[in-house]
Write a protein that holds these residues in place. Structure first.
Motif, PDB file in Angstrom:
ATOM      1  N   ASP A   1       7.478   5.148 -16.005  1.00  0.00           N
ATOM      2  CA  ASP A   1       6.489   4.777 -14.864  1.00  0.00           C
ATOM      3  C   ASP A   1       6.778   3.398 -14.149  1.00  0.00           C
ATOM      4  O   ASP A   1       6.558   3.361 -13.132  1.00  0.00           O
ATOM      5  CB  ASP A   1       4.747   5.163 -15.468  1.00  0.00           C
ATOM      6  N   ALA A   2       7.302   2.588 -15.051  1.00  0.00           N
ATOM      7  CA  ALA A   2       7.433   1.224 -14.587  1.00  0.00           C
ATOM      8  C   ALA A   2       8.645   1.185 -13.194  1.00  0.00           C
ATOM      9  O   ALA A   2       8.823   0.329 -12.802  1.00  0.00           O
ATOM     10  CB  ALA A   2       8.406   0.304 -15.470  1.00  0.00           C
TER      11      ALA A   2
ATOM     12  N   THR B   1       1.035   3.226  -7.399  1.00  0.00           N
ATOM     13  CA  THR B   1       2.207   3.653  -7.663  1.00  0.00           C
ATOM     14  C   THR B   1       2.592   5.181  -7.048  1.00  0.00           C
ATOM     15  O   THR B   1       1.610   5.796  -6.854  1.00  0.00           O
ATOM     16  CB  THR B   1       2.511   3.843  -9.038  1.00  0.00           C
TER      17      THR B   1
ATOM     18  N   CYS C   1       9.388  -2.068  -7.905  1.00  0.00           N
ATOM     19  CA  CYS C   1       9.044  -1.064  -8.670  1.00  0.00           C
ATOM     20  C   CYS C   1       7.840  -1.351  -9.431  1.00  0.00           C
ATOM     21  O   CYS C   1       7.333  -2.748  -9.733  1.00  0.00           O
ATOM     22  CB  CYS C   1       9.785  -0.478  -9.725  1.00  0.00           C
TER      23      CYS C   1
ATOM     24  N   GLY D   1       7.077  -2.149 -12.574  1.00  0.00           N
ATOM     25  CA  GLY D   1       7.280  -3.137 -13.656  1.00  0.00           C
ATOM     26  C   GLY D   1       7.278  -4.577 -13.044  1.00  0.00           C
ATOM     27  O   GLY D   1       7.151  -5.570 -13.535  1.00  0.00           O
TER      28      GLY D   1
END
Lengths: 186, 186
Positions: free
Chosen positions: B163-164, B178, B74, B76
């Motif tokens: 959002d991470a 993303t 992801c 992050g």
């Protein structure tokens, strides 16, 4: 505006995993289907892989002609993509609907769908064993184009363009995600 | 929290085209690499396809063990993903960095990377001809898990989560997109 994309960089049109439209033409019949299972396979020469179910009409056209195109559709085309993925060219002429139009591009051997944001014209790399066993088709890209509203200098640049031009990423059953924000590693 | 995903729906973990981490373990050595060229190959039993360059250390571990895992990282983890995709386990132990941790999951045969949002544990479907000719590896999914913060009831639900936790979609050279917003066809 549609611009030619350097073959050395055309993998970038698929690298972020968009759902694509697969098209083929043979003996006066053309067809277009949707496919989420598609990926780059090599850089140089550029190759691609795509899964095409045995029941699809497009697969027969591809096998007969030895050519196919991958078109990268966008959010504004979501209903078209869903229709192309849930009906069969065996049962109806998909071109009977006015939302499916083709681009006049003499350099392409297979149909290119208007309104998409990228296109890769491919020649089949025949591998009958894996085609038969896994429905897996390989191709070599002969030419590629992209809409310079969202693909410029070898990169997707969706920020600042209308959201309707963002690529579509199918999850299941007509539910899609559109591509989001850029993020650079350190 | 990590939850088991029904094998009939595990294709949805990859269907939207995320960049993945590929891991394998053999004879006491484990390794993890990044791969953008990965896709589902079948629904039932669930199969996957992934391209692994001949130079990768992970490929040797996969060939020796007959197993591999796909982990879906992801936003992050973007720096971790970039590092795993630009260094080789031949030259350094990727686990020497504290950002690469594994999950203790007894049901998995291959290493699962902590902090990812989905995991698919696979057995290799040996196809030596296409492995050698195209660096293309196929596998059958044996078990799958996802983080229920973003994958619930068989669907990705990124809205409302940090959002991470959004999936990463590599374009080229450390530049990622993303995943964005949901969009449903009519």
């Amino acid at each position: 505006m549609r611009q030619s994309v350097d073959l050395a960089k055309c993998y970038r049109l698929l690298n972020h995993g968009p759902t694509v439209l697969v098209s083929a033409r043979h003996a006066g019949r053309a067809n277009v289907m949707a496919a989420a299972w598609c990926m780059p396979l090599d850089f140089d020469p550029p190759k691609v892989a795509v899964v095409l179910d045995k029941n699809t009409f497009t697969r027969g056209l591809l096998e007969a002609s030895g050519h196919f195109a991958l078109c990268v559709p966008c959010a504004g085309q979501v209903d078209l993509v869903e229709r192309l993925g849930s009906t069969s060219g065996r049962e109806e002429d998909k071109f009977a609907h006015p939302d499916l139009q083709l681009i006049d591009e003499p350099a392409a051997r297979s149909p290119l769908v208007a309104g998409c944001v990228a296109w890769l014209d491919c020649v089949r790399l025949a591998e009958p064993v894996i085609e038969g066993r896994y429905d897996l088709f390989l191709g070599q890209v002969q030419a590629a184009w992209a809409d310079d509203a969202v693909f410029r200098n070898g990169h997707w640049e969706f920020e600042g363009a209308p959201d309707a031009l963002r690529t579509l990423h199918h999850v299941a059953g007509g539910h899609y995600l559109t591509i989001g924000r850029p993020l650079d590693a350190r």
